[in-house]
Enzyme design. Structure first.
Site, PDB file in Angstrom:
ATOM      1  N   LYS A  13      40.050  33.911  31.348  1.00 22.61           N
ATOM      2  CA  LYS A  13      39.495  33.489  29.823  1.00 22.61           C
ATOM      3  C   LYS A  13      40.553  34.517  28.794  1.00 22.61           C
ATOM      4  O   LYS A  13      41.397  33.869  28.082  1.00 22.61           O
ATOM      5  CB  LYS A  13      38.184  33.880  29.255  1.00 22.61           C
ATOM      6  CG  LYS A  13      37.399  32.939  30.366  1.00 22.61           C
ATOM      7  CD  LYS A  13      35.962  33.158  30.019  1.00 22.61           C
ATOM      8  CE  LYS A  13      35.394  34.510  30.087  1.00 22.61           C
ATOM      9  NZ  LYS A  13      35.439  35.179  31.546  1.00 22.61           N
ATOM     10  N   ARG A  85      27.551  33.945  25.380  1.00 22.83           N
ATOM     11  CA  ARG A  85      27.098  34.331  26.939  1.00 22.83           C
ATOM     12  C   ARG A  85      25.994  34.036  27.166  1.00 22.83           C
ATOM     13  O   ARG A  85      25.440  34.131  28.339  1.00 22.83           O
ATOM     14  CB  ARG A  85      27.361  35.861  27.174  1.00 22.83           C
ATOM     15  CG  ARG A  85      28.547  36.107  28.000  1.00 22.83           C
ATOM     16  CD  ARG A  85      28.791  37.618  28.222  1.00 22.83           C
ATOM     17  NE  ARG A  85      29.657  37.966  29.289  1.00 22.83           N
ATOM     18  CZ  ARG A  85      30.864  38.472  29.038  1.00 22.83           C
ATOM     19  NH1 ARG A  85      31.509  38.233  27.979  1.00 22.83           N
ATOM     20  NH2 ARG A  85      31.722  38.915  29.973  1.00 22.83           N
ATOM     21  N   ARG A 123      42.616  43.547  38.863  1.00 24.87           N
ATOM     22  CA  ARG A 123      43.175  43.376  37.616  1.00 24.87           C
ATOM     23  C   ARG A 123      43.681  44.779  36.809  1.00 24.87           C
ATOM     24  O   ARG A 123      43.169  45.618  37.166  1.00 24.87           O
ATOM     25  CB  ARG A 123      41.823  42.809  36.672  1.00 24.87           C
ATOM     26  CG  ARG A 123      42.401  42.785  35.145  1.00 24.87           C
ATOM     27  CD  ARG A 123      41.279  41.942  34.424  1.00 24.87           C
ATOM     28  NE  ARG A 123      39.851  42.447  34.326  1.00 24.87           N
ATOM     29  CZ  ARG A 123      38.899  41.907  33.996  1.00 24.87           C
ATOM     30  NH1 ARG A 123      39.140  40.577  33.318  1.00 24.87           N
ATOM     31  NH2 ARG A 123      37.672  42.170  34.034  1.00 24.87           N
ATOM     32  N   ARG A 156      39.546  48.880  34.631  1.00 27.66           N
ATOM     33  CA  ARG A 156      38.268  48.805  33.966  1.00 27.66           C
ATOM     34  C   ARG A 156      37.242  49.467  34.825  1.00 27.66           C
ATOM     35  O   ARG A 156      37.292  49.226  36.060  1.00 27.66           O
ATOM     36  CB  ARG A 156      38.033  47.600  33.521  1.00 27.66           C
ATOM     37  CG  ARG A 156      38.466  47.145  32.290  1.00 27.66           C
ATOM     38  CD  ARG A 156      38.269  45.774  31.649  1.00 27.66           C
ATOM     39  NE  ARG A 156      37.018  45.283  32.034  1.00 27.66           N
ATOM     40  CZ  ARG A 156      36.449  43.982  31.664  1.00 27.66           C
ATOM     41  NH1 ARG A 156      37.271  43.160  31.087  1.00 27.66           N
ATOM     42  NH2 ARG A 156      35.130  43.842  31.631  1.00 27.66           N
ATOM     43  N   ARG A 167      27.830  41.483  37.616  1.00 29.55           N
ATOM     44  CA  ARG A 167      28.461  40.603  36.634  1.00 29.55           C
ATOM     45  C   ARG A 167      28.290  39.173  37.023  1.00 29.55           C
ATOM     46  O   ARG A 167      28.035  38.334  36.254  1.00 29.55           O
ATOM     47  CB  ARG A 167      29.752  41.221  36.068  1.00 29.55           C
ATOM     48  CG  ARG A 167      29.658  42.463  35.342  1.00 29.55           C
ATOM     49  CD  ARG A 167      31.020  43.140  35.230  1.00 29.55           C
ATOM     50  NE  ARG A 167      31.977  42.520  34.726  1.00 29.55           N
ATOM     51  CZ  ARG A 167      33.249  42.703  35.121  1.00 29.55           C
ATOM     52  NH1 ARG A 167      33.784  43.491  36.101  1.00 29.55           N
ATOM     53  NH2 ARG A 167      34.124  41.949  34.528  1.00 29.55           N
TER      54      ARG A 167
HETATM   55  P1  ADP Z   1      38.507  36.736  32.163  1.00 29.72           P
HETATM   56  O1  ADP Z   1      38.791  37.057  30.956  1.00 29.72           O
HETATM   57  O2  ADP Z   1      37.998  35.520  32.130  1.00 29.72           O
HETATM   58  O3  ADP Z   1      37.346  38.041  32.531  1.00 29.72           O
HETATM   59  P2  ADP Z   1      41.278  37.563  32.986  1.00 29.72           P
HETATM   60  O4  ADP Z   1      42.017  36.841  32.039  1.00 29.72           O
HETATM   61  O5  ADP Z   1      41.135  38.803  32.570  1.00 29.72           O
HETATM   62  O6  ADP Z   1      39.595  36.936  33.096  1.00 29.72           O
HETATM   63  O7  ADP Z   1      41.757  37.350  34.496  1.00 29.72           O
HETATM   64  C1  ADP Z   1      41.163  38.307  35.622  1.00 29.72           C
HETATM   65  C2  ADP Z   1      42.228  38.537  36.399  1.00 29.72           C
HETATM   66  O8  ADP Z   1      42.855  37.337  37.159  1.00 29.72           O
HETATM   67  C3  ADP Z   1      43.439  39.145  35.638  1.00 29.72           C
HETATM   68  O9  ADP Z   1      44.142  40.214  36.569  1.00 29.72           O
HETATM   69  C4  ADP Z   1      44.557  37.917  35.725  1.00 29.72           C
HETATM   70  O10 ADP Z   1      45.914  38.419  35.564  1.00 29.72           O
HETATM   71  C5  ADP Z   1      43.953  37.234  36.938  1.00 29.72           C
HETATM   72  N1  ADP Z   1      44.389  35.739  36.534  1.00 29.72           N
HETATM   73  C6  ADP Z   1      44.003  35.184  35.470  1.00 29.72           C
HETATM   74  N2  ADP Z   1      44.251  33.700  35.515  1.00 29.72           N
HETATM   75  C7  ADP Z   1      44.703  33.702  36.574  1.00 29.72           C
HETATM   76  C8  ADP Z   1      45.230  32.436  37.427  1.00 29.72           C
HETATM   77  N3  ADP Z   1      45.030  31.305  36.909  1.00 29.72           N
HETATM   78  N4  ADP Z   1      45.442  32.509  38.839  1.00 29.72           N
HETATM   79  C9  ADP Z   1      45.485  33.932  39.515  1.00 29.72           C
HETATM   80  N5  ADP Z   1      45.148  34.865  38.542  1.00 29.72           N
HETATM   81  C10 ADP Z   1      44.817  34.914  37.272  1.00 29.72           C
HETATM   82  P1  AMP Z   2      34.216  41.060  29.407  1.00 27.49           P
HETATM   83  O1  AMP Z   2      35.313  41.776  28.964  1.00 27.49           O
HETATM   84  O2  AMP Z   2      34.205  39.662  28.614  1.00 27.49           O
HETATM   85  O3  AMP Z   2      34.366  40.969  30.852  1.00 27.49           O
HETATM   86  O4  AMP Z   2      32.811  41.912  28.947  1.00 27.49           O
HETATM   87  C1  AMP Z   2      32.847  43.066  29.493  1.00 27.49           C
HETATM   88  C2  AMP Z   2      31.218  43.568  29.363  1.00 27.49           C
HETATM   89  O5  AMP Z   2      31.001  43.663  27.783  1.00 27.49           O
HETATM   90  C3  AMP Z   2      30.101  42.452  29.836  1.00 27.49           C
HETATM   91  O6  AMP Z   2      29.817  42.792  31.195  1.00 27.49           O
HETATM   92  C4  AMP Z   2      28.793  42.826  29.013  1.00 27.49           C
HETATM   93  O7  AMP Z   2      28.353  44.233  29.308  1.00 27.49           O
HETATM   94  C5  AMP Z   2      29.649  42.927  27.662  1.00 27.49           C
HETATM   95  N1  AMP Z   2      29.570  41.834  26.944  1.00 27.49           N
HETATM   96  C6  AMP Z   2      31.044  41.173  26.461  1.00 27.49           C
HETATM   97  N2  AMP Z   2      30.878  40.119  25.826  1.00 27.49           N
HETATM   98  C7  AMP Z   2      29.302  40.090  25.707  1.00 27.49           C
HETATM   99  C8  AMP Z   2      28.264  39.131  25.066  1.00 27.49           C
HETATM  100  N3  AMP Z   2      28.801  37.922  24.554  1.00 27.49           N
HETATM  101  N4  AMP Z   2      26.747  39.402  25.377  1.00 27.49           N
HETATM  102  C9  AMP Z   2      26.741  40.595  25.944  1.00 27.49           C
HETATM  103  N5  AMP Z   2      27.293  41.355  26.548  1.00 27.49           N
HETATM  104  C10 AMP Z   2      28.711  41.188  26.414  1.00 27.49           C
END
Ligand code: ADP
Ligand code: AMP
Length: 219
Positions: A13, A85, A123, A156, A167
């Site tokens: 995302k 969420r 990541r 992270r 998660r």
């Molecule tokens: P989210 O925001 O949904 O938690 P991220 O965009 O941070 O996920 O992506 C999670 C990890 O996967 C990152 O390290 C990113 O570079 C990688 N990634 C994202 N999209 C893809 C894809 N389509 N194929 C392979 N790896 C991806």
């Molecule tokens: P993310 O960066 O989207 O993976 O979010 C990291 C962490 O932030 C999550 O595991 C939650 O603890 C918190 N968080 C982010 N967005 C929300 C949301 N919309 N509602 C509740 N917790 C959130």
């Protein structure tokens, strides 16, 4: 059209939100990034949110809704990344959208849960911008450094295997019900992309959906 990116942690995302922001002038609203900024700055919200985030739990709805509320006054189209969420958050969002005479379409990132652990443990994040990389799937030009600023990348603290598993369970329990919420036969607002595809292909799918009018309106 405002977009809601819906899918489990690691679905891609944030990656897509950043690309769409750069290419089409959307504004990304990432609640995760906003919370991490609050934690880093030690604000009262950050102090309250920190423990929930470290455990992989969701931060309570009222805190999140208050944090996001004023963001929807932004004049251009927004991409909501990581919000809503929970069903109460989605209901609050609907009320906010109605108040601002805005609509939104939910884009579901359809992904096999089995790939998420590898995506999240590999990541690397640039904390100041929220840009993410992956050691294998999207490496930075210089290892360990952000492509734009050259600043160091970090892993992270919640991207460890135990917290990732927590998660993902939280997603299944509390966030996955939003699929039915947005796929309501009386008012369908859900489109789907194959998030197992490479990053550029996922972008192309989203652009095609938005341009094709399935998401009602071009970016
Ligand atoms: P989210 O925001 O949904 O938690 P991220 O965009 O941070 O996920 O992506 C999670 C990890 O996967 C990152 O390290 C990113 O570079 C990688 N990634 C994202 N999209 C893809 C894809 N389509 N194929 C392979 N790896 C991806
Ligand atoms: P993310 O960066 O989207 O993976 O979010 C990291 C962490 O932030 C999550 O595991 C939650 O603890 C918190 N968080 C982010 N967005 C929300 C949301 N919309 N509602 C509740 N917790 C959130």
């Amino acid at each position: 059209m405002n977009l809601i990116l819906l899918g489990p942690p690691g679905a891609g995302k944030g990656t897509q939100a950043k690309i769409l922001e750069e290419r089409f002038g959307y504004r990304q609203i990432s609640t995760g990034d906003m919370l991490r900024r609050n934690v880093a700055e030690g604000t009262p919200l950050g102090v309250e949110a920190k423990g929930f985030m470290a455990r992989g739990d969701l931060v309570p709805d009222d805190l999140i809704i208050r944090m996001v509320e004023h963001e929807l006054t932004y004049p251009a189209d927004v991409i909501l990344d990581g919000f809503p969420r929970t069903v109460p958050q989605a209901e609050a969002l609907d009320a906010l959208l109605a108040r601002h005479h805005r609509g939104a379409v939910a884009v579901l990132f359809d992904v096999d849960m089995g790939v998420l652990l590898e995506r999240l443990t590999g990541r690397w994040t640039h904390p100041a911008s929220g840009r993410t990389y992956h050691v294998k799937f999207n490496p930075p030009t210089v290892p360990g450094r952000d492509d734009v600023t050259g600043e160091p990348l970090i892993q992270r603290p919640d991207d460890t295997e135990a917290t990732i598993r927590k998660r993902l369970a939280v997603y299944t329990e509390q966030t996955a019900p939003l699929i039915a919420y947005y796929d309501d036969p009386a008012d369908p607002r859900l489109v789907q992309v194959d998030a197992l595809a490479p990053i550029a292909e996922v972008t192309a799918q989203i652009v095609a959906l938005v341009r094709g009018g399935q998401a009602a309106g071009a970016p």
